[in-house]
Design an enzyme around this catalytic site. Structure first.
Site, short mmCIF file in Angstrom:
data_model
loop_
_atom_site.label_atom_id
_atom_site.label_comp_id
_atom_site.label_asym_id
_atom_site.label_seq_id
_atom_site.Cartn_x
_atom_site.Cartn_y
_atom_site.Cartn_z
N ASP A 174 0.86 -1.17 0.00
CA ASP A 174 0.00 0.00 0.00
C ASP A 174 0.91 1.23 0.00
O ASP A 174 2.12 1.12 0.06
CB ASP A 174 -0.94 -0.02 1.21
CG ASP A 174 -0.18 0.04 2.52
OD1 ASP A 174 -0.82 0.16 3.57
OD2 ASP A 174 1.06 -0.06 2.51
N SER A 175 0.32 2.41 -0.03
CA SER A 175 1.14 3.62 -0.23
C SER A 175 1.78 4.13 1.05
O SER A 175 2.70 4.93 1.00
CB SER A 175 0.27 4.73 -0.81
OG SER A 175 -0.72 5.07 0.16
N GLY A 176 1.27 3.69 2.18
CA GLY A 176 1.80 4.21 3.45
C GLY A 176 0.96 5.33 4.00
O GLY A 176 1.05 5.65 5.18
N GLY A 177 0.13 5.93 3.16
CA GLY A 177 -0.64 7.09 3.60
C GLY A 177 -1.67 6.76 4.67
O GLY A 177 -1.77 7.46 5.67
N PHE A 178 -2.40 5.69 4.47
CA PHE A 178 -3.46 5.34 5.40
C PHE A 178 -2.93 5.10 6.80
O PHE A 178 -3.47 5.58 7.80
CB PHE A 178 -4.20 4.11 4.89
CG PHE A 178 -5.32 3.67 5.78
CD1 PHE A 178 -5.17 2.58 6.62
CD2 PHE A 178 -6.51 4.37 5.80
CE1 PHE A 178 -6.21 2.18 7.45
CE2 PHE A 178 -7.56 3.99 6.63
CZ PHE A 178 -7.41 2.89 7.46
N HIS A 196 -5.97 -21.63 10.44
CA HIS A 196 -7.31 -21.98 9.99
C HIS A 196 -8.02 -20.79 9.34
O HIS A 196 -8.68 -20.94 8.31
CB HIS A 196 -8.18 -22.52 11.13
CG HIS A 196 -9.63 -22.51 10.79
ND1 HIS A 196 -10.22 -23.45 9.96
CD2 HIS A 196 -10.61 -21.62 11.07
CE1 HIS A 196 -11.50 -23.16 9.77
NE2 HIS A 196 -11.77 -22.05 10.43
N CYS A 201 -14.09 -27.89 6.73
CA CYS A 201 -12.77 -27.36 6.39
C CYS A 201 -11.74 -28.48 6.38
O CYS A 201 -11.71 -29.32 7.28
CB CYS A 201 -12.37 -26.29 7.41
SG CYS A 201 -10.72 -25.59 7.15
N GLN A 239 -11.54 7.67 -4.72
CA GLN A 239 -12.02 8.27 -3.47
C GLN A 239 -13.30 9.05 -3.77
O GLN A 239 -13.86 8.94 -4.86
CB GLN A 239 -10.95 9.18 -2.87
CG GLN A 239 -9.70 8.46 -2.41
CD GLN A 239 -9.97 7.54 -1.22
OE1 GLN A 239 -11.02 7.60 -0.58
NE2 GLN A 239 -9.02 6.67 -0.94
N ASP A 273 -8.39 -7.12 0.84
CA ASP A 273 -7.37 -7.33 1.86
C ASP A 273 -7.92 -6.89 3.19
O ASP A 273 -8.78 -6.00 3.24
CB ASP A 273 -6.12 -6.49 1.56
CG ASP A 273 -6.24 -5.07 2.09
OD1 ASP A 273 -6.92 -4.25 1.42
OD2 ASP A 273 -5.72 -4.79 3.19
N CYS A 331 -8.41 -28.00 6.38
CA CYS A 331 -7.09 -27.50 6.75
C CYS A 331 -6.46 -28.35 7.84
O CYS A 331 -7.14 -29.12 8.52
CB CYS A 331 -7.14 -26.03 7.17
SG CYS A 331 -7.52 -25.72 8.91
N ASP A 335 -2.97 8.34 -1.93
CA ASP A 335 -4.23 9.04 -2.09
C ASP A 335 -4.50 9.89 -0.85
O ASP A 335 -3.92 9.67 0.20
CB ASP A 335 -5.38 8.05 -2.31
CG ASP A 335 -5.43 6.96 -1.23
OD1 ASP A 335 -6.45 6.27 -1.13
OD2 ASP A 335 -4.42 6.79 -0.50
#
Lengths: 407, 358
Positions: A97-101, A339, A309, A194, A271, A311, A151
């Site tokens: 990601d950009s780091g801004g958030f 899991h 599941c 945005q 994500d 797993c 952004d």
């Protein structure tokens, strides 16, 4: 304006169901299948899981946070190591990601100006500035397959002229990001739509970004406390306004229900820290919702977390044993995280395959029936599915169906 | 359970321990440290990456007094099933190596006193065997009354008597169909006479082997060596010998030299938690490492390491792309670098511990 986009990806839609798509996303390091969920490995690792385990679980793209990585171990160090892939020894795809958030949400006294994000260095308190140029330069050094534009993101609960200001600034910054990007043939720069909850602003932003002809697009500024009914409408508007032949990434989405709805509306990538974070608090993701392992009843429950599941954790352990480990032993965290990631990757596969095989509607219906056995599917989901043209009337209890008919 | 000694060299022996059906472990061998039945940081799917002889765990009933408890284990069908390590050997040992060692105080004829995560508990043979029997372990150590090296003679004699009584009680509580899986504990602290008395008496019981107890409780290395020697000469050679309470590589080597077959050690765990990796050469003659290119003692000391280990917290490793130990074939050394682990430790990421413990 760019005419031929510099791209380092190929996106092929393999099948559709109304707005939903099952696609193949070919990135420099990996060929992925969408819809997909990307687990978040903030600092170059997904809490407690090894790369082998992540590959076993079918993780295709992992997210790294630029803000954290630039602090430790540092962008120049990563560059000298040959990039984050080599440093972590992760053979598949990465997204940063950009780091801004993070800056805006983690730091006191962070402020956004036309230049960039000004903040106090968490290391020594010195004033620092993250510009679009710098964010891209750092991401170029980290070397992920997909990088995000810086952004101007505002909370969805913000109202007033600030929202419009942020949207226009985001468009001005995308040009600076494009200009600063030094590796367009190896890394894909995604723009972020945005505009808050205002359809007019979102529309302006959509048109502006689409005109830049980027390899892919993200829908940002959501999942920050807005009402669900507002949330899905923004997603629907954005997916409708974004090009068919490029991937669409809704940032910060991790609840399985949200992912199913967004996929029905035409989104491809997601994500969130939710699955791994909630594992550390002892919560396991299951088809019915969330299993809180710390509850006393779990101590005598000898079933696996999720009987459907396959797993490693569900094959080996019972709720009763995991109950004794969670929040007390590191192993508890690791096993439930394992899991939960398995669950999210299975969900990704289910979405992709059900669309591919022409049974997406049945999948959605079955998913909702398991999560809402009483038929109390939330209103917003019903509205969204109407727009997605998926019939879920059989999932909703008669009263609510009648109530809707009477409206 | 079957144990056979294959060869001898001075006091040391090579043997093989046949545990759960099909599982054979070469001795001398390490028992992996566990918490509630699983290693601290290595999940079961990664355990297969360990050395093929690393297939036995030490488990303490002290972790199974509350959550989980004996009922949980029994309902699951035994410890192996509960923690899903059916291909592993499980050896039940009374002492929780990571907690404060017992100082003998608080113990009474009701039971031995232990520090647990839910406070101090007194555990007697009945309670102990309730958990052991629920475990269905491959081997189990009887409940000892261990005392530190500084206690008075009278208290020491009492610990030998009590340990024997409790051994007898534990044996009587072992289900017959189980077969013989008991390791009788030999105590006696620093009194050679008492050590010998304990050893001789324990040897008369119907046990599968022996566990040398009362170590790591204040004695020095020389004393320990003498005590071990004295005890081991009195024990039948064909039965397996276990020891608790030692941990450093040198201590292990000394014990093996004296005739010990299996041991547990907190050394890997402590190093892992501290961010250290073991680096001492395992085979001096065939070592692939040239000692000229090794960092000097001084350089190591500056980064907080020494000739046995490196301190991965140190900035010295920030850019170091080498594996932890060059030539090491373990999972961590094949897949990752010192620089990456340095980063994980500095960002407090759990993966650091998983990789180091392996």
């Amino acid at each position: 304006m760019l005419t031929t986009p510099a791209m380092a990806l190929r996106f092929e839609v393999l099948a559709r169901h109304n707005r939903a798509r099952a696609s193949r996303l070919t990135l420099p390091h990996f060929e992925a299948q969408t819809p997909l969920f990307m687990p978040v490995g903030t600092q170059g690792t997904i809490k407690g899981l090894t790369n082998d385990q992540l590959e076993d679980l079918d993780c295709q793209i992992i997210l790294g946070n630029t803000y954290h990585l630039a602090l430790r171990p540092g962008a120049d160090l990563l560059d000298s190591m040959g990039g984050l892939h080599k440093f972590m020894n992760w053979p598949r795809a990465l997204l940063t990601d950009s780091g801004g958030f993070q800056m805006v949400s983690l730091l006191h006294l962070a402020d956004i100006t036309e230049e960039g994000v000004t903040f106090q260095s968490p290391v020594d308190g010195k004033p620092m500035l993250l510009t679009p140029e710098e964010s891209i330069q750092i991401q170029n050094k980290i070397g992920a397959d997909i990088i995000m534009a810086l952004d101007d993101v505002v909370k969805t609960t913000t109202t007033g002229p600030r929202v419009e200001e942020a949207m226009h600034r985001t468009l001005r910054w995308i040009d600076r990001c494009i200009a600063a990007h030094s590796r367009p043939n190896e890394q894909n720069l995604f723009g972020i739509v945005q505009g808050g909850l205002d359809p007019r602003l979102r529309d302006i932003c959509l048109k502006g970004l689409v005109a830049r002809n980027l390899p892919g697009y993200a829908i940002g500024g959501l999942s920050g406390g807005e009402a669900k009914d507002a949330f899905w409408r923004v997603v629907a508007q954005c997916t409708a306004g974004l090009p068919e032949d490029k991937p669409r990434y809704v940032m910060g989405i991790g609840f399985p229900l949200d992912i199913v709805v967004c996929s029905a509306l035409g989104a491809d990538m997601y994500d969130c820290v939710y699955p791994t974070r909630t594992a550390r608090f002892g919560s396991a993701l299951v088809p019915e919702g969330v299993l809180k392992l710390k509850q006393a009843a779990m101590a005598t429950d000898f079933r696996p977390l999720d009987s459907s599941c396959s797993c490693m954790v569900c094959k080996r352990y019972t709720r009763a044993y995991l109950h004794t480990l969670v929040t007390k032993e590191a192993m508890g965290s690791q096993l439930v995280s394992y899991h939960n990631v398995a669950y999210m990757m299975q969900l990704s596969r289910d979405l992709h395959n059900s669309i591919l095989e022409g049974r997406f509607a049945e999948f959605v219906q079955s998913f909702l029936q398991k999560q809402f056995p009483e038929g109390d599917v939330p209103e917003w989901v019903c509205s969204a599915m109407e727009v997605a043209e998926i019939d879920i009337s059989m999932c909703c209890a008669p009263q609510s169906r009648i109530a809707k008919m009477q409206v | 359970m079957e144990f056979a000694v294959r060869t001898w060299s001075a006091g040391a022996r090579l043997g093989s321990l046949q545990l759960a059906a099909g599982l054979q472990v070469e001795t001398p061998g390490l028992l992996l440290l566990t918490r509630k039945g699983l290693p601290a940081f290595i999940p079961p799917d990664l355990l297969q990456n360990l050395h093929p002889d690393a297939r036995a765990c030490q488990v303490t009933p002290l972790h199974f007094l509350e959550s989980p408890n004996a009922t949980t284990v029994a309902k699951a069908g035994g410890l192996h099933k509960l923690v899903s390590l059916t291909g592993f050997g499980m050896v039940a040992v009374a002492r929780d190596s990571l907690m404060d060692e017992s100082n003998g105080e608080g113990s009474s004829k009701m039971g031995a006193s232990f520090e647990t995560s839910s406070g101090r508990r007194v555990v007697g043979p009945a309670k102990y065997m309730e958990v052991v029997n629920a475990f269905k372990p491959d081997l189990w150590v009887s409940l000892p009354d261990e005392v530190p090296s500084w206690v008075a003679e009278k208290r020491n004699r009492l610990s030998v008597d009590r340990t024997l009584q409790w051994l007898d009680q534990c044996l009587s509580l072992q289900p017959a169909e189980y077969g013989n899986r008991c390791l009788g504990v030999v105590v006696g602290s620093t009194s050679l006479d008492e050590r010998i008395r304990s050893a001789e008496q324990t040897a008369t019981r119907n046990v599968a082997g022996f566990s040398l107890g009362g170590f790591g409780l204040g004695e020095d290395a020389a004393q320990r060596a003498v005590q071990m020697e004295a005890v081991l000469t009195k024990l039948p050679k064909e039965k397996v010998r276990h020891v608790s309470g030692i941990g450093l590589p040198e201590e292990i080597l000394q014990a093996v030299g004296a005739g010990i077959d299996v041991f547990d050690s907190i050394y890997p765990f402590m190093l892992t938690k501290g961010g250290y990796a073991m680096t001492f050469p395992l085979n001096m003659e065939n070592s692939q490492r040239s000692f000229d290119s090794e960092p000097t003692g001084e350089e190591l000391a500056r980064s907080g390491g020494d000739s046995a280990k490196i301190n991965l917290r140190s900035v010295a490793y920030r850019l170091d792309n080498a594996p932890l130990v060059i030539g090491c074939k373990c999972y961590t050394c094949r897949k990752h670098t010192r620089a990456y682990i340095n980063h994980l430790i500095n960002t407090h990421e759990m993966l650091a511990q998983t990789l180091l413990e392996m």
